[in-house]
Design an enzyme around this catalytic site. Structure first.
Site, PDB file in Angstrom:
ATOM      1  N   SER A 212       0.788  -1.222   0.000  1.00  0.00           N
ATOM      2  CA  SER A 212       0.000   0.000   0.000  1.00  0.00           C
ATOM      3  C   SER A 212       0.821   1.274   0.000  1.00  0.00           C
ATOM      4  O   SER A 212       0.276   2.367   0.042  1.00  0.00           O
ATOM      5  CB  SER A 212      -0.893   0.002   1.237  1.00  0.00           C
ATOM      6  OG  SER A 212      -0.103  -0.313   2.376  1.00  0.00           O
ATOM      7  N   CYS A 213       2.128   1.148  -0.054  1.00  0.00           N
ATOM      8  CA  CYS A 213       2.950   2.343  -0.010  1.00  0.00           C
ATOM      9  C   CYS A 213       2.831   3.060  -1.355  1.00  0.00           C
ATOM     10  O   CYS A 213       3.012   2.430  -2.398  1.00  0.00           O
ATOM     11  CB  CYS A 213       4.397   1.960   0.281  1.00  0.00           C
ATOM     12  SG  CYS A 213       5.471   3.381   0.381  1.00  0.00           S
TER      13      CYS A 213
ATOM     14  N   CYS B  91     -15.484  35.194  26.167  1.00  0.00           N
ATOM     15  CA  CYS B  91     -15.240  35.773  24.839  1.00  0.00           C
ATOM     16  C   CYS B  91     -14.147  36.833  24.935  1.00  0.00           C
ATOM     17  O   CYS B  91     -14.152  37.664  25.840  1.00  0.00           O
ATOM     18  CB  CYS B  91     -16.540  36.399  24.332  1.00  0.00           C
ATOM     19  SG  CYS B  91     -16.353  37.300  22.793  1.00  0.00           S
TER      20      CYS B  91
ATOM     21  N   CYS C 299     -16.029  34.812  14.878  1.00  0.00           N
ATOM     22  CA  CYS C 299     -17.288  34.086  14.680  1.00  0.00           C
ATOM     23  C   CYS C 299     -18.238  34.919  13.836  1.00  0.00           C
ATOM     24  O   CYS C 299     -18.940  34.401  12.961  1.00  0.00           O
ATOM     25  CB  CYS C 299     -17.913  33.730  16.030  1.00  0.00           C
ATOM     26  SG  CYS C 299     -18.214  35.146  17.102  1.00  0.00           S
TER      27      CYS C 299
ATOM     28  N   CYS D 212     -19.711  33.666  10.286  1.00  0.00           N
ATOM     29  CA  CYS D 212     -21.160  33.515  10.127  1.00  0.00           C
ATOM     30  C   CYS D 212     -21.673  34.437   9.024  1.00  0.00           C
ATOM     31  O   CYS D 212     -22.507  34.055   8.213  1.00  0.00           O
ATOM     32  CB  CYS D 212     -21.860  33.816  11.440  1.00  0.00           C
ATOM     33  SG  CYS D 212     -23.627  33.448  11.391  1.00  0.00           S
TER      34      CYS D 212
ATOM     35  N   CYS E 119     -19.359  28.734  13.723  1.00  0.00           N
ATOM     36  CA  CYS E 119     -18.738  29.679  14.662  1.00  0.00           C
ATOM     37  C   CYS E 119     -17.909  28.932  15.706  1.00  0.00           C
ATOM     38  O   CYS E 119     -16.815  29.355  16.076  1.00  0.00           O
ATOM     39  CB  CYS E 119     -19.802  30.531  15.335  1.00  0.00           C
ATOM     40  SG  CYS E 119     -21.142  29.572  16.080  1.00  0.00           S
TER      41      CYS E 119
ATOM     42  N   CYS F 114     -13.859  29.730  16.567  1.00  0.00           N
ATOM     43  CA  CYS F 114     -13.576  30.469  17.800  1.00  0.00           C
ATOM     44  C   CYS F 114     -12.236  30.015  18.381  1.00  0.00           C
ATOM     45  O   CYS F 114     -12.011  28.818  18.557  1.00  0.00           O
ATOM     46  CB  CYS F 114     -14.687  30.233  18.817  1.00  0.00           C
ATOM     47  SG  CYS F 114     -14.336  30.988  20.419  1.00  0.00           S
TER      48      CYS F 114
END
Lengths: 401, 435
Positions: free
Chosen positions: A137-138, A348, A354, A358, A386, A390
């Site tokens: 799989s390499c 906050c 945020c 948004c 958001c 943050c």
């Protein structure tokens, strides 16, 4: 104090804890592996080795990171096989097993012909390897001659080849368990996993690195890392690949009963827990060790054993696959749930991130005035964007509307 | 500077803010912060566990090396220890707020620690239950020995829980550390004064003794008029304030004499308790002042006035009450003594009279000599027991000593660590592996 038993049984092998060093540069020499085992790793899959007929010439540099530094997102490499061929790797395995009889010493092999696969696996088995891992799989240059595949493609991208190579290897392995390592770069990993089972494989390790191009040098236009003005596709690993690894393990666990070794982006005990909950029994780590050293094992085992103790599970085997039944198709999600964002004014820091996210990425539901963000609960659909942007952990919660 | 404020005000960080700060830690190899910690706390280790969401593991790792984890996190001069060594300074960035983070993770830690059982446990008397005594007791309990703690005071933790101002180290934080140790089940006898007879009795009843009585006496200076009403004992003053009682300085003019941390604490406490004016008189200059920079800045911020090169030569009374002090200005001379420049009276300057109503001398602490001198111990000229530098054993067999009693004025964490080292040595000797 963290006293929970972390022992697991993987393909009939008892491991002191689920954490193995993955086949990679961190296991390329017995002295390195010995330091890792001294630090508390349950075992190691030595770096993939091959037959001396095969040329194995690495071009340097071979590493490039996505966002290099302490917050490295992912690591890209154009590494190849170990510099040590099969006989030398067998000698190292014997030396390690003698020094660390309690630890799992596994050999990873890769051949290009049936005769090579048989010879490699037999030698590994005779050397007393606890496990043999077949590396099919390499992303960097595996092939099978005379079988219609072109250079650069992976055996594990073809179910028929996977079954055939698994059978060759298993017949040569005798009583030594054979684990087959799979690539996530396939349309349906379940089909490949079933081919391993059909070929007689004892277990599956997933995922190998993801084939990619990590970036370009803006002056030469060459892919990174640049080698004399050129670059190549490489294998991408690290934190960024965990979601792919978890998805693959979950899919395989739901479709087969083979023991699974989860690998891909395990940096902390919570990552480990996620792999176990989705069906893995053992775990393999490479990139986190390449970045932070063997010493991370104490934080991994401490965190995992405390969690198990707190949740009154006797050992990691007890949680295997417990998260699978919560994994449903999208249509089965409860669509009637309504949530909105709640910002903790006390916490906050007034960055406004945020609000911007948004405004431009969601539903214009966060008002920002006097350096204070406020959620308009009517406009908020509860998407959760958001919360993802943050910078203060825990400042924004999604609560029932 | 948010963490500076937090350290001064004894406030806990919010977990989200703590995680943000912790995320700045680079997890350095051979971490200089850990090396700079007298107790050798594994700073990158506890920060990593915290970032991983393993809060109990983080707390356990701190407490393993530092049994007063919250206390030290809040009260250590971190800018001179772990945070001072932070590699981020090399990049001209503020240090990771290690002290505040340590206090935070320790406050979240819920478990106590069960002692290991030892088949042939010894019984040890620890005299003095301050940081050194606690450190020694914790180590011995971890090895499974029986520990009897004795202290003249009613409470554990010595001066830490008596005189450090509550705004810097609230009672609840010390209590958290002590509660965690309660599962170790050390037997504490409060209000126990030690004299030669009591010492001999303890020695007969125990396999070994640890002395960790610190520097409980105040340095005195003979100032004419010092018996006047209004001259306060600085420890009693700070103790009253810490206990939430009025220390009696409201609307008064207060003179503090001295330049150490106790003097600075007294100045800030006086100001916070409504003193009209607080003036610190120190006989040397600011450069020689032993008090920590952070404490000095906090005092200045609150409006405490500092007068350097000022010595009180006498106290002016009126009807037995303090009315003023007479201050002689000093000047620096070249001679170095204990690493600092010395001073002499400046004859060119007139003596000044400073009106005041309260005087608090804070001239430093010394070892109490009385009962120690009665024992058959070899002492230094300043009254400290002489100990073997490897084993912490005094000249009396199986009597050990460490902390400020042995090493002089220091930090909480240093005394704690010395006590722990002595505890390890005692264990080795008691089980016949050392000495």
């Amino acid at each position: 104090m963290a006293a929970t038993n972390l022992q697991v049984s993987f393909c009939g092998i008892r491991l002191l804890n689920p954490f193995l060093l993955a086949s990679s540069p961190v296991t390329d020499h017995q002295d390195m592996v010995a330091r890792g085992l001294d630090a508390g790793w349950a075992g190691a899959v030595l770096k993939t080795t091959t037959h001396p007929d095969e040329e194995n010439s690495i071009a340097y540099p071979m590493m490039a990171g996505l966002e290099p530094g302490s917050h490295l997102v992912g690591l890209h490499n154009t590494d190849l096989l170990s510099d040590h061929y099969i006989d030398e790797m067998c000698t190292q395995a014997i030396w390690l097993k003698d020094r660390f009889p309690e630890c799992c010493i596994a050999l990873s092999v890769m051949g290009t012909t049936r005769a090579q696969w048989e010879e490699l696996v037999q030698k590994a088995s005779q050397a007393g390897a606890d496990l043999i891992e077949a590396s099919i799989s390499c992303p960097q240059g595996s092939m099978v001659e005379g079988d219609g595949t072109s250079y650069g493609s992976m055996i594990s991208q073809d179910a028929r080849l996977t079954e055939k190579v698994t059978r060759w290897a298993k017949e040569a392995a005798g009583k030594t368990p054979l684990v087959v390592k799979l690539s996530p770069g396939v349309t349906d990993i379940v089909e490949i996993a079933q081919a391993v089972k059909a070929g007689g494989g004892d277990g599956i390790c997933a995922i190998d690195s993801i084939e990619g191009i990590v970036g370009l040098d803006p002056r030469s236009y060459a892919p990174l890392p640049v080698v004399g003005g050129f670059g190549t596709r490489g294998g991408y690993t690290g934190k960024a690949v965990k979601p792919v690894g978890l998805r693959c393990i979950a899919d395989i666990a739901a479709a087969t009963d083979l023991p699974l070794s989860g690998v891909g982006g395990i940096y902390n005990w919570q990552d480990a827990l996620e792999y176990l909950l989705l069906g893995a029994t053992s775990l393999q780590v490479c990139t986190a060790v390449m970045q932070q050293g063997f010493g991370i094992i104490s934080a991994l085992t401490d965190g995992l054993s405390r969690w198990l103790e707190e949740h009154e599970y006797p050992d990691p085997m007890a949680i295997r696959g417990l998260g699978l039944k919560q994994l449903v198709v999208h249509e089965a999600l409860p669509h009637e749930i309504r949530v909105v964002a709640l910002i903790d004014d006390e916490v906050c820091i007034g960055c406004g991130l945020c609000h911007v996210a948004c405004r431009d990425g969601a539903h214009q539901a966060i008002v920002f005035a006097d350096r204070l963000a406020k959620v308009d609960r009517e406009a908020c659909v509860g998407c959760g964007l958001c919360q993802q942007v943050c910078p203060v952990p825990g400042c924004i919660q999604m609560v029932n509307a | 500077m948010i963490h500076e404020k937090q350290r001064i005000t004894g406030e806990m960080m919010h977990q989200g803010h703590a995680l943000m700060s912790a995320g700045r830690c680079l997890g350095c190899h051979d971490a200089p912060c850990s090396r700079a910690c007298p107790a050798g706390v594994d700073v990158p280790g506890f920060i990593r566990r915290f970032l991983d969401g393993n809060l109990q593991g983080a707390g356990a790792l701190v407490y393993a090396n530092c049994p007063l984890g919250v206390t030290c996190g809040m009260a250590c001069p971190t800018e001179m220890l772990c945070e001072g060594a932070c590699v981020l300074h090399q990049a001209r960035q503020p240090a990771v707020p290690i002290g505040a983070l340590q206090a935070f993770v320790c406050m979240q830690y819920k478990d106590g620690e069960p002692p290991e059982g030892l088949e042939k446990a010894a019984r040890v008397a620890v005299i003095g239950a301050g940081p050194a005594g606690l450190g020694c007791g914790v180590v011995l309990r971890r090895h499974g020995h029986h520990v009897d703690l004795y202290d003249r005071q009613q409470k554990l933790a010595g001066l830490v829980d008596r005189v450090i101002p509550a705004y810097r180290l609230p009672q609840a934080l010390v209590t958290h550390d002590l509660d965690r140790l309660s599962s170790l089940d050390m037997k504490f006898t409060p209000g126990k004064s030690i004299d030669q007879q009591a010492f001999d009795k303890l020695r007969a009843a125990h396999d070994a003794i640890f002395l960790g009585t610190g520097m409980g006496a105040l340095q005195t200076a003979e100032i004419p008029g010092q018996s006047a009403e209004g001259v306060l004992d600085v420890f009693s003053f700070l103790e009253k304030a810490r206990a939430g009682q009025s220390p009696g300085v409201k609307d008064r003019i207060v003179i503090i004499i001295g330049g150490g941390n106790v003097a600075l604490d007294a100045a800030v406490v006086a100001k916070r308790n409504g003193a009209r004016e607080v003036i610190v008189l120190y006989r040397r200059s600011r450069d020689e002042m032993p008090g920590w920079q952070a404490e000095y800045l906090e005092a200045s911020r609150l409006g405490v006035e500092f007068r350097w090169l000022s010595t009180v030569i006498s106290i002016v009374q009126d009807g037995g009450k303090v009315r003023a002090v007479l201050v002689q200005k000093m000047r620096l001379i070249g001679d170095m003594r204990d690493g600092r420049r010395w001073v002499e009276p400046d004859g060119d300057q007139p003596v000044i009279q400073l009106p005041c109503e309260v005087i608090i001398p804070a001239l430093g602490q010394v070892v109490e000599r009385d009962w120690l001198a009665e024992l058959d111990l070899k002492l230094t000229s300043s009254g400290s027991p002489i100990v073997d530098t490897d084993t912490w054993q005094t000249s009396l067999p199986l009597v050990f000593a460490a902390g400020e009693l042995v090493s002089g004025g220091s930090t909480i964490v240093n005394s704690l660590h010395q006590g722990m080292l002595a505890g390890e040595s005692m264990h080795a000797i008691l089980v016949g592996k050392g000495g």
